[in-house]
Design an enzyme around this catalytic site. Structure first.
Site, PDB file in Angstrom:
ATOM      1  CG  HIS A 141      -0.161  -0.055   2.519  1.00 18.65           C
ATOM      2  ND1 HIS A 141       0.528   1.027   3.031  1.00 18.65           N
ATOM      3  CD2 HIS A 141       0.064  -1.071   3.382  1.00 18.65           C
ATOM      4  CE1 HIS A 141       1.127   0.683   4.151  1.00 18.65           C
ATOM      5  NE2 HIS A 141       0.865  -0.589   4.395  1.00 18.65           N
ATOM      6  CG  ASP A 143       5.791  -3.599   6.111  1.00 15.88           C
ATOM      7  OD1 ASP A 143       4.770  -4.227   6.438  1.00 15.88           O
ATOM      8  OD2 ASP A 143       6.399  -2.861   6.903  1.00 15.88           O
TER       9      ASP A 143
END
Length: 453
Positions: free
Chosen positions: A72, A354
């Site tokens: 994102h 991540d």
């Protein structure tokens, strides 16, 4: 005259450490970590146009499928530093405010009409774009939307305009879209798709919900994966405890904000400080003093040292192999189906975090890659050899850089081949078989349950 003896011999027969060289050896010495430069890279603030190597192949190769895994975009922190004012960031989308994008206004209008989209489960209740004048925790910012509008535009120029991967009459079956259940991942996916697709038609958008951040779908039961993750967390803790500079900084910051050091550490201050840094906002102050750039540098430097040690110690690598096998297996199965002539799911988008991208990079053996920045993208391209149509090849790209030959399964092939890509079967063999060799296993199920010797 040799000013520094190559191997000075001492009376006791032991070699002393050679004296410090004045000129560094550029080929062998690791570059000095610059935490400020690395933080700028991580922020990925959209300024200059990005150059990328996606879509590059000899003219007789045909692009047949693209699978994209994204992190994102820029978000508001997930943690707050206690007793400080939270960063004052506006999460309303204002095309007149920088950073902006020529299609931001049209994107906002289009997102407000999204009732025809098919959204799995809880996704339908999430907002389609950020809209709070004071950001909520973890909310995507305008910067985050712009990062993915730019990603989508860049991929469109290559894959749609140049390679005609999807035509104007594209169908819902040609896409496979999946996101975790967070507004920031859903909105990042929609921003990328808005500028990528030949025509963004809500009726053809079918977004699947993935409850697991490692996208393990129905294959999440893996006790040994959890074991290696716990070992990795112990390694992290041990490195942190040994770092005296870090401890001093935490003690100093805790005094400034007036809380116990332990509580400050638990509030994960780097997450919050990165938000101040990326948005060029002043770090927080109290009556006792201010958190400053020196505090930030020490914490960020430790983060980078932790990443380096993580690569060396291999515990994370073992975790990564088991964590990412379900996702890589799904990817390989889809590539094989398309290579056999199936025309469905030729563009795939996984919108993730991540903690999704990082283990995938590790499992593939791409050790040179930086920690996933905001709006990072990992792309798998499938190509058909026009001279030998039964032969298929893959290219893997990370943030526009070709990392195909950094992968563990294609390093050696590069030395023997003139083709700038990797045979699909090498990737297939890696995922179906070679991933388990280090566990002395032949299957995911077995590797998930076999205790290390």
């Amino acid at each position: 005259v040799h000013l520094i003896p190559a191997n000075p011999i001492r009376v006791d027969g032991l070699n002393p450490k050679s004296r410090k060289r004045i000129m560094p050896d550029l080929l062998t010495e690791p570059p000095v970590i610059d935490p400020i430069y690395e933080a700028h890279v991580y922020c990925n603030v959209p300024t200059v146009a990005e150059r990328s190597m996606e879509g590059n192949a000899p003219h007789y190769f045909k692009l047949v499928s693209v699978q994209v895994l994204i992190r994102h975009g820029d978000r508001y922190p997930l943690y707050a530093i206690p007793k400080t004012k939270r960063p004052d960031i506006d999460c309303m989308l204002l095309p007149s405010r920088q950073p902006s994008h020529p299609q931001l206004e049209a994107f906002i209008k289009h997102m407000s009409k999204g009732s025809a989209a098919q959204m799995d489960g809880s996704l339908s209740s999430l907002p389609r774009y950020p809209s709070h004048s004071f950001c909520e925790m973890g909310e995507l910012t305008q910067t985050g939307i712009v990062q993915h509008l730019r990603n989508g535009q860049l991929l469109r120029e290559i894959y749609i305009n140049k390679h005609k991967l999807l035509l104007s009459d594209w169908t819902a079956k040609q896409l496979y879209l999946e996101t975790t259940g967070k507004s920031r991942t859903l909105q990042s996916a929609l921003a990328l798709l808005y500028t990528f697709l030949p025509d963004f038609d809500w009726k053809k958008i079918n977004m699947r919900h993935q409850w697991s951040t490692i996208f393990c779908s129905g294959s999440c039961d893996c006790p040994m994966r959890n074991h290696y993750l716990e070992e990795e967390q112990r390694r992290q803790y041990s490195l942190r405890v040994k770092n005296n500079d870090l401890e001093k900084i935490y003690v100093d910051m805790a005094k400034i904000v007036g809380i116990p050091t332990r509580q400050l550490r638990a509030s994960n201050p780097i997450d919050s400080l990165l938000c101040y840094f990326c948005h060029n906002a002043s770090f927080p102050c109290t009556k006792t003093g201010c958190i400053g750039m020196e505090h930030f540098k020490v914490i960020k430097r430790h983060q980078l040292e932790d990443e380096r040690e993580r690569q060396e110690k291999k515990l994370y690598f073992l975790y990564a192999l088991l964590a990412t096998h379900p996702l890589l297996n799904q990817t390989v199965n889809r590539l094989q189906r398309i290579a056999e002539g199936k025309k469905e799911e030729i563009f795939v988008l996984y919108s993730a975090h991540d903690v999704t991208l990082s283990p995938v990079l590790s499992a593939l053996g791409i050790t040179e890659a930086r920690f996933p920045r905001f709006a990072a993208r990992l792309v798998f391209e499938l190509w058909q050899d026009g001279k030998r149509p039964k032969e298929h090849f893959i290219r893997i790209l990370y943030n526009g850089a070709d990392v195909t030959f950094q992968t563990s399964f294609c390093k050696d092939y590069y030395k023997r081949s003139s083709k700038p890509m990797c045979p699909l079967e090498k990737f297939v063999n890696f995922v179906k078989r070679d991933m388990f060799l280090v566990f002395n296993s032949t299957s995911y199920y077995d590797a998930c349950r076999r205790r290390p010797l």
